[in-house]
Structures are given as structure tokens and as C-alpha cells.
Design a protein around this motif. Structure first.
Motif, PDB file in Angstrom:
ATOM      1  N   GLY A 476       0.785  -1.225   0.000  1.00  0.00           N
ATOM      2  CA  GLY A 476       0.000   0.000   0.000  1.00  0.00           C
ATOM      3  C   GLY A 476       0.822   1.283   0.000  1.00  0.00           C
ATOM      4  N   ALA A 477       0.099   2.383   0.293  1.00  0.00           N
ATOM      5  CA  ALA A 477       0.667   3.732   0.113  1.00  0.00           C
ATOM      6  C   ALA A 477       1.928   3.935   0.948  1.00  0.00           C
ATOM      7  N   ALA A 478       2.910   4.607   0.337  1.00  0.00           N
ATOM      8  CA  ALA A 478       4.169   4.915   1.035  1.00  0.00           C
ATOM      9  C   ALA A 478       3.953   6.198   1.837  1.00  0.00           C
ATOM     10  N   TRP A 479       4.391   6.137   3.140  1.00  0.00           N
ATOM     11  CA  TRP A 479       4.196   7.318   3.998  1.00  0.00           C
ATOM     12  C   TRP A 479       5.057   8.471   3.489  1.00  0.00           C
ATOM     13  N   GLU A 480       4.500   9.659   3.466  1.00  0.00           N
ATOM     14  CA  GLU A 480       5.255  10.829   2.985  1.00  0.00           C
ATOM     15  C   GLU A 480       5.662  11.729   4.151  1.00  0.00           C
ATOM     16  N   GLY A 481       5.459  11.266   5.390  1.00  0.00           N
ATOM     17  CA  GLY A 481       5.800  12.087   6.561  1.00  0.00           C
ATOM     18  C   GLY A 481       7.299  12.149   6.799  1.00  0.00           C
ATOM     19  N   LEU A 482       7.708  13.026   7.725  1.00  0.00           N
ATOM     20  CA  LEU A 482       9.109  13.205   8.149  1.00  0.00           C
ATOM     21  C   LEU A 482      10.045  13.408   6.963  1.00  0.00           C
ATOM     22  N   GLN A 483       9.551  14.086   5.944  1.00  0.00           N
ATOM     23  CA  GLN A 483      10.385  14.313   4.764  1.00  0.00           C
ATOM     24  C   GLN A 483      11.632  15.137   5.111  1.00  0.00           C
ATOM     25  N   ASP A 484      11.559  15.891   6.216  1.00  0.00           N
ATOM     26  CA  ASP A 484      12.718  16.731   6.557  1.00  0.00           C
ATOM     27  C   ASP A 484      13.805  15.913   7.255  1.00  0.00           C
ATOM     28  N   HIS A 485      13.489  14.680   7.604  1.00  0.00           N
ATOM     29  CA  HIS A 485      14.509  13.820   8.243  1.00  0.00           C
ATOM     30  C   HIS A 485      15.183  12.972   7.167  1.00  0.00           C
ATOM     31  N   GLN A 486      16.331  13.452   6.703  1.00  0.00           N
ATOM     32  CA  GLN A 486      16.977  12.755   5.584  1.00  0.00           C
ATOM     33  C   GLN A 486      18.442  12.455   5.902  1.00  0.00           C
ATOM     34  N   GLN A 487      18.636  11.889   7.124  1.00  0.00           N
ATOM     35  CA  GLN A 487      19.997  11.501   7.518  1.00  0.00           C
ATOM     36  C   GLN A 487      20.511  10.429   6.580  1.00  0.00           C
ATOM     37  N   GLU A 488      21.778  10.514   6.161  1.00  0.00           N
ATOM     38  CA  GLU A 488      22.348   9.531   5.247  1.00  0.00           C
ATOM     39  C   GLU A 488      22.286   8.123   5.860  1.00  0.00           C
ATOM     40  N   ILE A 489      22.086   7.128   5.021  1.00  0.00           N
ATOM     41  CA  ILE A 489      22.029   5.740   5.500  1.00  0.00           C
ATOM     42  C   ILE A 489      23.448   5.249   5.736  1.00  0.00           C
ATOM     43  N   THR A 490      23.722   4.808   6.970  1.00  0.00           N
ATOM     44  CA  THR A 490      25.034   4.234   7.283  1.00  0.00           C
ATOM     45  C   THR A 490      24.782   2.868   7.912  1.00  0.00           C
ATOM     46  N   MET A 491      25.617   1.901   7.545  1.00  0.00           N
ATOM     47  CA  MET A 491      25.392   0.519   7.998  1.00  0.00           C
ATOM     48  C   MET A 491      25.164   0.452   9.507  1.00  0.00           C
ATOM     49  N   GLY A 492      24.035  -0.114   9.899  1.00  0.00           N
ATOM     50  CA  GLY A 492      23.792  -0.384  11.314  1.00  0.00           C
ATOM     51  C   GLY A 492      23.482   0.832  12.146  1.00  0.00           C
ATOM     52  N   LYS A 493      23.225   1.966  11.504  1.00  0.00           N
ATOM     53  CA  LYS A 493      22.994   3.204  12.271  1.00  0.00           C
ATOM     54  C   LYS A 493      21.525   3.591  12.249  1.00  0.00           C
ATOM     55  N   ALA A 494      20.982   3.877  13.431  1.00  0.00           N
ATOM     56  CA  ALA A 494      19.591   4.320  13.532  1.00  0.00           C
ATOM     57  C   ALA A 494      19.526   5.828  13.336  1.00  0.00           C
ATOM     58  N   GLU A 495      18.312   6.370  13.336  1.00  0.00           N
ATOM     59  CA  GLU A 495      18.098   7.810  13.122  1.00  0.00           C
ATOM     60  C   GLU A 495      17.239   8.347  14.264  1.00  0.00           C
ATOM     61  N   TRP A 496      17.831   9.288  15.089  1.00  0.00           N
ATOM     62  CA  TRP A 496      17.031   9.929  16.135  1.00  0.00           C
ATOM     63  C   TRP A 496      16.021  10.853  15.478  1.00  0.00           C
ATOM     64  N   ILE A 497      14.747  10.685  15.784  1.00  0.00           N
ATOM     65  CA  ILE A 497      13.754  11.570  15.197  1.00  0.00           C
ATOM     66  C   ILE A 497      13.475  12.718  16.154  1.00  0.00           C
TER      67      ILE A 497
END
Ligand SMILES: Cc1ncc(C[n+]2csc(CCOP(=O)(O)OP(=O)(O)O)c2C)c(N)n1
Ligand SMILES: CC(=O)[C@@H](O)[C@H](O)COP(=O)(O)O
Ligand SMILES: [Mg+2]
Length: 625
Positions: A476-497
Motif C-alpha cells: 500500500g501507500a508509502a508514507w510521505e511524513g518526516l520528509q525533513d529527516h533525511q539523515q544519510e544511511i550508514t550501515m547499522g545506524k539508527a536515526e534519532w527523530i
């Protein structure tokens, strides 16, 4: 809905019908199916194609004693109508309503619960062996489509059936379609038989002609027999099955009830496994479905007049669309990228890849095990394969992922679509085990995107890795929220929101959206909680778990998957022995029935309101303790 259909109230009622009532009854059933499914949605084309086939089976059976096993089971609606479940179509596949697949809990005329493809012959053979050993004598039928016949299990079962000499009748429903056009060698083989007329008569003519040859002594006779077999092999292509030790009857017209009754009755009297090859038209009787059986394979509510969707709103981009766009974008830049589908190019978003890069797209048929190991071979050969398979169907290839991809650390990317609750298809299709089964595999990286943007980023990240990588995303539909959170993807790293204190919400994939709602509800209750987008289900970001300990006393894990073996269980284990309190929001150790995803989330406590309530009462207990 039809005076003949009104006469069908319970199993075996069809056997009371006059012969000249059967064709009009078939017409009424088709009208009923189109009318009902236009309101509820469901599997229309497959069911329209097997109306006469199902009627013929029911005319040959005494239910529930005789057994009919439906492969996949998506085509069992007429069977349900003929076994007294017409009323169930009011709420087909809806919460608390009738299932779209055979269910023994619904009727003792449903011989086996099915949903995944290519299992019917194995089941039927098992039922046949049990019958024989218990000295019973009921009939047993397996109905398997030409698509399902591309699944390896079907061959394993036919191979065994040939040896066991138990009577069972394999009804091969050949409509030349899987969900899309059927593919593979068996499909073209069946196509040859279909176009060359009825070989049963020819086989008899050839054998009669040969048997009239004068007896010329044993030596010459065995040579003649050798020539006979050679001639049969040339003239009678159904011989592939005969060579396997099955008796082949067909091809016959799958819309001619009398022909099928004759074939089914004679086949069920034989002393071995018999395959009756019937040719049908997927979507028969409803023009829009005849013209586009793929679209009407699994269809949402539609306008009967022209088949157009009743849902006329603008549909948001789905996660599947994002995957489709991203693999096209990447494949344009890199020639080593190839894509593999197991008979579901449209469902997994690979149609565009197939048409733009046909040499780098492979539809292997309903053969998930082969799809994975085929991809492993391509990776070992220096390509970058992307295997797109629904979470539930990928379960079929557990050992192929573990043994053929992970041991060798091969760079295969798994696009695990329909991960989480899928809703209407119920127990056999919920994608709720992939976090557990993928986490159990050494060398595997498992990611889950919070929104549309992150799925693209994760796909591009995965394509850069040289080890096995899986990305799970929901239907189904892809969420479009938190668009301003665009931390680069790094192996094994989470993202503090967002930062809070006391409680930290650790969310996986689409549960980040839920976590943001829970945060709002808790804020209204005076609680400012942290939200972390975990991004990696494996490896889990242990630095984040460590950091949380500094300013939080409670952690809530949120995942749309079973708890056993899941993300939450791993986090609880990590905090074992520390003062950290952990609350796990996950699905219980059970199969989840059909219904809308919203209703199921509410029932199983994965909706924001239930989670908020659970946290608040968890806090109350704490205060009272
Ligand atoms: C293991 C597995 N993989 C994929 C699917 C999805 N699926 C459901 S029906 C279908 C096509 C079946 O084609 P066929 O057996 O010919 O039946 P038809 O719809 O043509 O009657 C597929 C691929 C499934 N149910 N199970
Ligand atoms: C019967 C079957 O297994 C498929 O048709 C499945 O229902 C497709 O699911 P989606 O509708 O999510 O593509
Ligand atoms: Mg088919």
C-alpha cells in the motif's frame, strides 16, 4: 440472484439438478460472482474460469467424504457457492467474514486450507495414502493451475505419486495464465498439447494401429514395442506425464461439463495417479476480465458496466511504486543490476524493468526457491541481483537464502514486499515472519524504511553493499511524513527523530509513523518521549541502545511482525540484566486472520490509540508498584 442458484443450499444439491439446468446454472453463478466481487473485491478472473470445472467435480463427488484440494485456493469461490456458502460473499475477505481461500473452519467440504501455491498434489497424495492404509475408498482430487504447476513441489509430488500407485486425480486447470502470462518450459509444453487437439483419442488410435501388427516373435515384438513407444512419444506429447508414471487424459474442454464428468469419473476409478488436463479461459463470461485477466486476477471493487475501479480517487504512490522507480533508476546506471520475480512482476513492481531491460529481468514462475538460488548464482557470477518477492512467499526460500546466499556472503538484494499485515488474504498471506526469519541468518543485513524517501535511499544503499541485504516494506501507500529527516544511511545506524526523556519509542519501518502518533497522544498526557527510527533490524544500532540508557528508564519497541525472533525480543535481550524496562509492541505467536489492516491493527494492538493506552497503563502499574 437466479432461480437455479436458489436451489443450491447445501453440499451435493447440484446433483439434484437436471442436465439441461447445468449450463444456465453456470451462467447464474458467473453473474453472482461478478455482482458480489464488484462490491467486495477479490479473485475474480480465476474463479470465472473454473465454474464448469467446479460443477463437474461436484457432480462426481459425494461431499464431504470425497476430497477436493484447491491449489492456492483463490479459485474456490464456486466450490464455496456449491457447498452452501452463497451468503458468505456479502462479506468476502472482510473482518469476521468468509475467507477468500478454503478453510476447514468454514466447511468440512474444504479438504485442506491452502493459500501458497503448488501444494495440492502433495496434500492429495497424503490424503490418498491415508485413505488406502485405512482401507477407505473415497475419491480424491487436486485442482492445480498451470501457474502452480511451475512450482517445484508439484514435481516432487508427481514424482512420488508415480511410485505410490494410489489413485488420485490431478485436475490440471490450464488457462495459460499465472497472474501474468504463464512462463517456462512446462507452460509452452502444455501450449503445444492444447493446440494439437485431443491426444487421448490419437493415443488410442496409434496404440490400436500398432497392436494390429502381426505377432512376429518376441525379439521382433520388443523392437516393435520400442518403435511403438518412440511413435507415441512423437505423436502424443502428454507423454511427459506418462513417462513420469502418471496416466494422462486430455486435453479436454474445461467448459464442457459432460466431457469433464466422464473424464473425472473414469480417472477416479484407475489404480494410479491420473492427470486430467482441462483447458479453460481465465475470466470467462465477463468481458473486461476476459480481455485483462491479469488485472482481474485480484481486483478491488469495480463498476460492472466497464470494469473500472470504484475507487476513483488519486492513488498515492505505493512502496512498490518507489521500489519500481528506484530499480529502474539504478539499472540505467549499472548494467550488472538484474531483477528476479517469482511469477509476480506486476505485484512486485518489476513490469517496467521487464519492458525496459528485458535481458536483465527474469520471471522464473512460481518458484521462489529457484529464484533465490538462481540469484545466488548470478551474484557469484559477478552480477548484482535484486530478488523481489512478497514476505509470505519468500518463506518458501528460507534455506536457499541461508544456505545459498548467506554462507557465501553473496551480494543479493531482497526486496521483501507486502511485509507486515496485508489484510484481506488472511493467515496464509500476512507478511509477519520476515523480521524473525531474516534476523536468524548470519551475514544478512535487514532494513525497513520509515517512508517513501527512505525506501529509495535504502535500495541505493543496498545496491552498494557486497553482502546479502534485505529491505522489508509494506503493502500500500508509502508514507510521505518526516520528509525533513533525511539523515544519510550508514550501515547499522539508527536515526534519532526526536528527543524526550523517560520513555524512548524504538520503531521499525512503517511503525515510525505510528510512533509519531503515539508521541502526540502521550504529549497530550504530559509525556515527552523520544522517537528513534531504527532503520536496521539487523545489525541493531547498539550505540543507540547504550545512549538511551543514559536518559531513559523505559523503552517501547514497535514492529509489524511477530514478537518471537523479532526486533523487540532482541532489544529486550540486550537490556537484560539492566534496570531498563522494555515494552514490546509486536504481533502474538499466532496466525492472523483476514480483515482490513486497520481492523487487524486495532485487534492486535498495533494502532496508535491501543499503544498509547498500553504505555499509560504500563506507567500506572509502575507507579503503583
Ligand atoms: C508460493 C506462492 N507464490 C506465489 C503466489 C501468488 N499467486 C497466487 S495465484 C498465482 C498464480 C496462479 O496461477 P495458476 O495456478 O495458473 O492459477 P489461475 O489463477 O490461472 O487459475 C500466484 C503466482 C502464491 N499464492 N504462492
Ligand atoms: C492469490 C494470491 O496469492 C495472490 O493473488 C495474492 O492475493 C496477491 O496479493 P496482492 O493483492 O497483495 O498483490
Ligand atoms: Mg493459470
Amino acid at each position: 440472484m437466479g432461480e437455479l442458484l436458489d436451489k443450491i443450499e447445501k453440499p451435493n444439491d447440484i446433483k439434484e439438478m437436471e442436465k439441461d439446468e447445468l449450463r444456465p446454472l453456470a451462467k447464474e453463478i458467473r453473474q453472482f460472482l461478478v455482482h458480489k466481487i464488484s462490491h467486495t473485491g477479490g479473485h475474480l478472473a480465476s474463479n470465472l474460469g473454473v465454474v464448469e470445472l467446479t460443477m463437474a467435480l461436484h457432480l462426481c463427488c459425494n461431499l464431504p467424504e470425497d476430497k477436493i484440494v484447491w491449489d492456492v485456493g483463490h479459485q474456490s469461490y464456486t466450490h464455496k457457492i456449491l457447498t452452501g456458502r452463497k451468503d458468505g460473499f456479502e462479506h468476502l475477505r472482510q473482518f469476521g467474514g468468509m475467507s477468500g481461500f478454503p478453510k476447514q473452519s468454514e466447511s468440512d467440504c474444504d479438504a485442506f486450507d491452502t493459500g501458497h501455491s503448488s501444494t495440492s498434489i502433495s496434500v492429495a497424495l497424503g490424503l490418498a495414502k491415508a485413505r488406502d492404509l485405512k482401507k477407505q475408498d473415497h475419491k480424491i482430487f487436486a485442482v492445480i493451475g498451470d501457474g502452480a504447476l511451475s512450482g517445484g513441489m508439484a514435481y516432487e509430488a508427481m514424482n512420488n505419486a508415480a511410485r505410490l500407485k494410489s489413485n488420485l486425480v490431478i485436475v490440471l486447470n490450464d488457462n495459460q495464465m499465472s497472474i501474468s502470462k504463464n512462463v517456462g518450459g512446462m507452460s509452452s509444453y502444455l501450449g503445444k498439447i492444447r493446440t494439437n487437439g485431443n491426444y487421448t483419442e490419437l493415443k488410442e488410435e496409434v496404440e490400436n494401429a500398432l497392436s494390429k501388427l502381426p505377432h512376429l516373435g518376441d525379439k521382433l515384438t520388443s523392437r516393435i514395442r520400442g518403435i511403438k513407444d518412440l511413435i507415441k512419444r512423437i505423436f502424443i506429447p502428454g507423454m511427459l506425464f506418462e513417462d513420469m508414471g502418471l496416466t494422462y487424459i486430455g486435453p479436454i474442454d474445461g467448459h464442457n461439463i459432460h466431457q469433464m464428468v466422464t473424464a473425472f469419473q473414469s480417472a477416479s476409478k484407475m489404480k494410479e495417479a491420473v492427470i486430467v488436463h482441462v483447458c479453460t479461459h481465465k475470466g470467462k463470461g465477463y468481458r473486461p476480465a476476459e480481455k485483462n485477466p491479469s488485472y482481474f486476477h485480484g481486483v478491488s471493487p469495480f463498476n460492472i458496466k466497464d470494469g473500472s475501479s470504484r475507487h476513483n480517487g488519486e492513488t498515492a504512490k505505493t512502496y512498490t511504486d518507489i521500489f519500481s522507480d528506484t530499480i529502474l533508476e539504478a539499472a540505467k546506471e549499472r548494467e550488472d543490476i538484474v531483477a528476479v520475480s517469482a511469477a509476480m512482476p506486476s505485484g512486485t513492481g518489476l513490469t517496467a524493468m521487464a519492458s525496459k531491460y528485458p535481458k536483465r529481468f527474469f520471471d522464473v514462475g512460481i518458484a521462489e526457491e529457484h529464484a533465490v538460488t538462481f540469484a545466488a548464482g548470478m551474484a557469484a557470477g559477478g552480477l548484482k541481483p535484486v530478488v523481489a518477492i512478497y514476505s509470505t512467499f519468500l518463506q518458501r526460500a528460507y534455506d536457499q537464502i541461508l544456505h545459498d546466499v548467506c554462507i557465501g556472503k553473496l551480494p543479493v538484494v531482497f526486496a521483501v514486499d507486502r511485509a507486515g499485515l496485508v489484510g484481506s488474504d488472511g493467515e496464509t498471506h500476512q507478511g509477519i515472519f520476515d523480521i524473525a526469519y531474516l534476523r536468524s541468518m548470519p551475514n544478512m543485513t535487514v532494513m525497513a524504511p520509515k517512508n517513501a524517501w527512505e525506501l529509495r535511499q535504502m535500495m541505493l544503499f543496498a545496491l552498494e553493499q557486497n553482502t546479502p541485504t534485505a529491505i522489508r516494506y509494506s503493502r500500500g501507500a508509502a508514507w510521505e511524513g518526516l520528509q525533513d529527516h533525511q539523515q544519510e544511511i550508514t550501515m547499522g545506524k539508527a536515526e534519532w527523530i526526536c528527543e524526550g526523556q523517560e520513555i524512548a519509542l524504538l520503531a521499525v519501518g512503517n511503525m515510525v509513523e505510528t510512533a509519531m502518533w503515539v508521541r502526540e497522544h502521550l504529549k497530550a498526557e504530559g509525556q515527552k518521549v523520544s522517537v528513534v527510527n531504527m532503520r536496521f533490524v539487523k545489525p541493531i544500532d547498539e550505540e543507540v541502545l547504550q545512549k538511551i540508557k543514559e536518559r531513559h528508564s523505559k523503552v517501547v519497541t514497535l514492529e509489524e511482525g511477530v514478537f518471537n525472533g523479532g526486533f523487540g525480543e532482541a532489544v529486550s535481550a540486550w537490556y537484560e540484566g539492566t534496570p531498563m524496562r522494555v515494552l514490546n509492541i509486536a504481533l502474538p505467536d499466532q496466525f492472523i486472520e483476514h480483515g482490513s489492516v486497520t481492523e487487524l491493527k486495532k485487534k492486535y494492538g498495533l494502532d496508535p490509540e491501543s499503544i498509547t493506552q498500553k504505555i499509560l497503563s504500563w506507567e500506572d502499574e509502575d507507579r503503583k508498584a
